[in-house]
Design a protein around this motif. Sequence first.
Motif, PDB file in Angstrom:
ATOM      1  N   LEU A 313     -18.590  56.093  -3.390  1.00 33.48           N
ATOM      2  CA  LEU A 313     -18.543  55.602  -4.761  1.00 33.48           C
ATOM      3  C   LEU A 313     -17.230  55.982  -5.427  1.00 33.48           C
ATOM      4  O   LEU A 313     -16.586  55.157  -6.092  1.00 33.48           O
ATOM      5  CB  LEU A 313     -19.726  56.158  -5.554  1.00 33.48           C
ATOM      6  CG  LEU A 313     -19.824  55.749  -7.025  1.00 33.48           C
ATOM      7  CD1 LEU A 313     -20.030  54.238  -7.138  1.00 33.48           C
ATOM      8  CD2 LEU A 313     -20.962  56.491  -7.724  1.00 33.48           C
ATOM      9  N   PHE A 314     -16.795  57.207  -5.242  1.00 32.15           N
ATOM     10  CA  PHE A 314     -15.528  57.672  -5.818  1.00 32.15           C
ATOM     11  C   PHE A 314     -14.359  56.873  -5.237  1.00 32.15           C
ATOM     12  O   PHE A 314     -13.442  56.464  -5.953  1.00 32.15           O
ATOM     13  CB  PHE A 314     -15.338  59.158  -5.533  1.00 32.15           C
ATOM     14  CG  PHE A 314     -14.027  59.714  -5.990  1.00 32.15           C
ATOM     15  CD1 PHE A 314     -13.810  60.003  -7.331  1.00 32.15           C
ATOM     16  CD2 PHE A 314     -12.988  59.933  -5.098  1.00 32.15           C
ATOM     17  CE1 PHE A 314     -12.595  60.498  -7.765  1.00 32.15           C
ATOM     18  CE2 PHE A 314     -11.773  60.431  -5.515  1.00 32.15           C
ATOM     19  CZ  PHE A 314     -11.571  60.713  -6.853  1.00 32.15           C
ATOM     20  N   SER A 315     -14.411  56.631  -3.929  1.00 32.07           N
ATOM     21  CA  SER A 315     -13.336  55.887  -3.276  1.00 32.07           C
ATOM     22  C   SER A 315     -13.286  54.453  -3.785  1.00 32.07           C
ATOM     23  O   SER A 315     -12.199  53.912  -4.042  1.00 32.07           O
ATOM     24  CB  SER A 315     -13.553  55.907  -1.758  1.00 32.07           C
ATOM     25  OG  SER A 315     -12.565  55.164  -1.096  1.00 32.07           O
ATOM     26  N   ASN A 316     -14.430  53.823  -3.984  1.00 30.46           N
ATOM     27  CA  ASN A 316     -14.475  52.450  -4.482  1.00 30.46           C
ATOM     28  C   ASN A 316     -13.943  52.356  -5.902  1.00 30.46           C
ATOM     29  O   ASN A 316     -13.201  51.431  -6.259  1.00 30.46           O
ATOM     30  CB  ASN A 316     -15.902  51.911  -4.424  1.00 30.46           C
ATOM     31  CG  ASN A 316     -16.392  51.705  -2.993  1.00 30.46           C
ATOM     32  OD1 ASN A 316     -15.589  51.611  -2.067  1.00 30.46           O
ATOM     33  ND2 ASN A 316     -17.710  51.665  -2.822  1.00 30.46           N
ATOM     34  N   GLU A 317     -14.335  53.325  -6.737  1.00 27.16           N
ATOM     35  CA  GLU A 317     -13.860  53.330  -8.124  1.00 27.16           C
ATOM     36  C   GLU A 317     -12.350  53.533  -8.182  1.00 27.16           C
ATOM     37  O   GLU A 317     -11.644  52.921  -8.975  1.00 27.16           O
ATOM     38  CB  GLU A 317     -14.573  54.424  -8.918  1.00 27.16           C
ATOM     39  CG  GLU A 317     -16.044  54.139  -9.162  1.00 27.16           C
ATOM     40  CD  GLU A 317     -16.742  55.288  -9.873  1.00 27.16           C
ATOM     41  OE1 GLU A 317     -16.156  56.405  -9.901  1.00 27.16           O
ATOM     42  OE2 GLU A 317     -17.854  55.078 -10.387  1.00 27.16           O
ATOM     43  N   ASP A 319     -10.182  52.667  -5.831  1.00 29.39           N
ATOM     44  CA  ASP A 319      -9.548  51.430  -5.371  1.00 29.39           C
ATOM     45  C   ASP A 319      -9.540  50.366  -6.474  1.00 29.39           C
ATOM     46  O   ASP A 319      -8.569  49.610  -6.611  1.00 29.39           O
ATOM     47  CB  ASP A 319     -10.278  50.891  -4.131  1.00 29.39           C
ATOM     48  CG  ASP A 319     -10.089  51.789  -2.924  1.00 29.39           C
ATOM     49  OD1 ASP A 319      -9.170  52.619  -2.933  1.00 29.39           O
ATOM     50  OD2 ASP A 319     -10.896  51.669  -1.962  1.00 29.39           O
ATOM     51  N   GLN A 320     -10.626  50.296  -7.271  1.00 31.97           N
ATOM     52  CA  GLN A 320     -10.697  49.321  -8.338  1.00 31.97           C
ATOM     53  C   GLN A 320      -9.669  49.614  -9.434  1.00 31.97           C
ATOM     54  O   GLN A 320      -9.095  48.692 -10.026  1.00 31.97           O
ATOM     55  CB  GLN A 320     -12.105  49.290  -8.927  1.00 31.97           C
ATOM     56  CG  GLN A 320     -13.148  48.687  -7.991  1.00 31.97           C
ATOM     57  CD  GLN A 320     -14.542  48.803  -8.546  1.00 31.97           C
ATOM     58  OE1 GLN A 320     -14.769  49.324  -9.636  1.00 31.97           O
ATOM     59  NE2 GLN A 320     -15.527  48.324  -7.776  1.00 31.97           N
ATOM     60  N   ARG A 321      -9.462  50.897  -9.714  1.00 28.10           N
ATOM     61  CA  ARG A 321      -8.470  51.273 -10.750  1.00 28.10           C
ATOM     62  C   ARG A 321      -7.052  50.928 -10.298  1.00 28.10           C
ATOM     63  O   ARG A 321      -6.190  50.614 -11.116  1.00 28.10           O
ATOM     64  CB  ARG A 321      -8.572  52.761 -11.053  1.00 28.10           C
ATOM     65  CG  ARG A 321      -9.829  53.143 -11.842  1.00 28.10           C
ATOM     66  CD  ARG A 321      -9.675  54.533 -12.429  1.00 28.10           C
ATOM     67  NE  ARG A 321      -9.466  55.537 -11.388  1.00 28.10           N
ATOM     68  CZ  ARG A 321     -10.438  56.242 -10.838  1.00 28.10           C
ATOM     69  NH1 ARG A 321     -11.697  56.021 -11.174  1.00 28.10           N
ATOM     70  NH2 ARG A 321     -10.164  57.145  -9.909  1.00 28.10           N
ATOM     71  N   ASN A 322      -6.835  51.046  -8.966  1.00 26.91           N
ATOM     72  CA  ASN A 322      -5.504  50.785  -8.440  1.00 26.91           C
ATOM     73  C   ASN A 322      -5.277  49.291  -8.235  1.00 26.91           C
ATOM     74  O   ASN A 322      -4.187  48.845  -7.974  1.00 26.91           O
ATOM     75  CB  ASN A 322      -5.297  51.517  -7.117  1.00 26.91           C
ATOM     76  CG  ASN A 322      -5.324  53.026  -7.315  1.00 26.91           C
ATOM     77  OD1 ASN A 322      -5.035  53.509  -8.399  1.00 26.91           O
ATOM     78  ND2 ASN A 322      -5.667  53.768  -6.259  1.00 26.91           N
TER      79      ASN A 322
END
Length: 322
Positions: A313-317, A319-322
């Motif tokens: 979940l942290f990794s997905n969030e 990636d979305q911010r970047n």
Amino acid sequence: MGTSEIKKLGHDLNRTDFSNIDIAVVGGGVLGLSVAVHLIASGYRVTLYRRQKPRFTPSGCAGAVWYPSHMGPPSLVRPWAIQTLAHLKKVSTESSWGIHWRNGTKFFERPMGLPWWAQHLGVHLVNRRFLPHPYLAGYRMRLPCIDMEAYLGKLESLVLSTGGHIISRTISKYSELDQPYVVHCGGIDASILDKSACFAREETLWYETRTPFDSFALDSQSGNGVKNLIPLGKRSRCYLSTHVSPPNFFDKHTHKIHKALRSTQKQIKWGWEQTPSNLVFQCYGHGKSGVTTSWGCAREVKLAVGAKLRQQLFSNERDQRN
């Protein structure tokens, strides 16, 4: 039964961010059922797949006494055993779990010191003068003897009454599962899914008698071929040495002799594996300590699953911010 009962077991039933996550648990023995209970209590949607009903699994055939045998790694297994002991103490006041505390003796043919877990139970070394031939040491102690038919039935009821699903079906490939996350607790059948699994197996012979013995005996060499004697309330389960022919002791108090295979694995398989179709947590190979470590191990599986999903979940969030 259900939510209130799981609360009594000490679980936090507040739904997490993962309450919409589907998880498959493969394996219907004591570990698979325990894992399913823990995951459901944490909010996951759980479906358990089993090849056969619990009483026909190696768990159902076990001469179940809480007794840590030699398996590893100790850094994992020892805390699991102590956590499982605490669980058995907690629920043993409820007869529906099928737990009977009995005094008894574990025999050895070599000198022994006290076990690492002696501080958690009243374990005493038996004076050698009081041991029959050929024993050189013995532990005298009070342990929980577990009626596995009742215990597994209780776990199964908890799974079903708290929203879990149980499907009787052999899973031969992970791709057969719709769930993206899988916990593999296949035990002696682990090689059906994991071709690298290679377990040493042994045949166990046992029978039940309606004689309610007062004490247990482990690794004895009695004249009638009984190796382990496990009292289970109003009846007892007797395990025979496999190198002797079953004695002719059938009478109106004795049921037929049963045969079953069990794993003699001494090293567990533990950790994540990415397959083309699923993310799989491998958790099997508990051998003769399956019941002894099951509840603590299931708790650790729940923590490992939660940690992995939070990481994703942290990794997905990010990636979305970047």
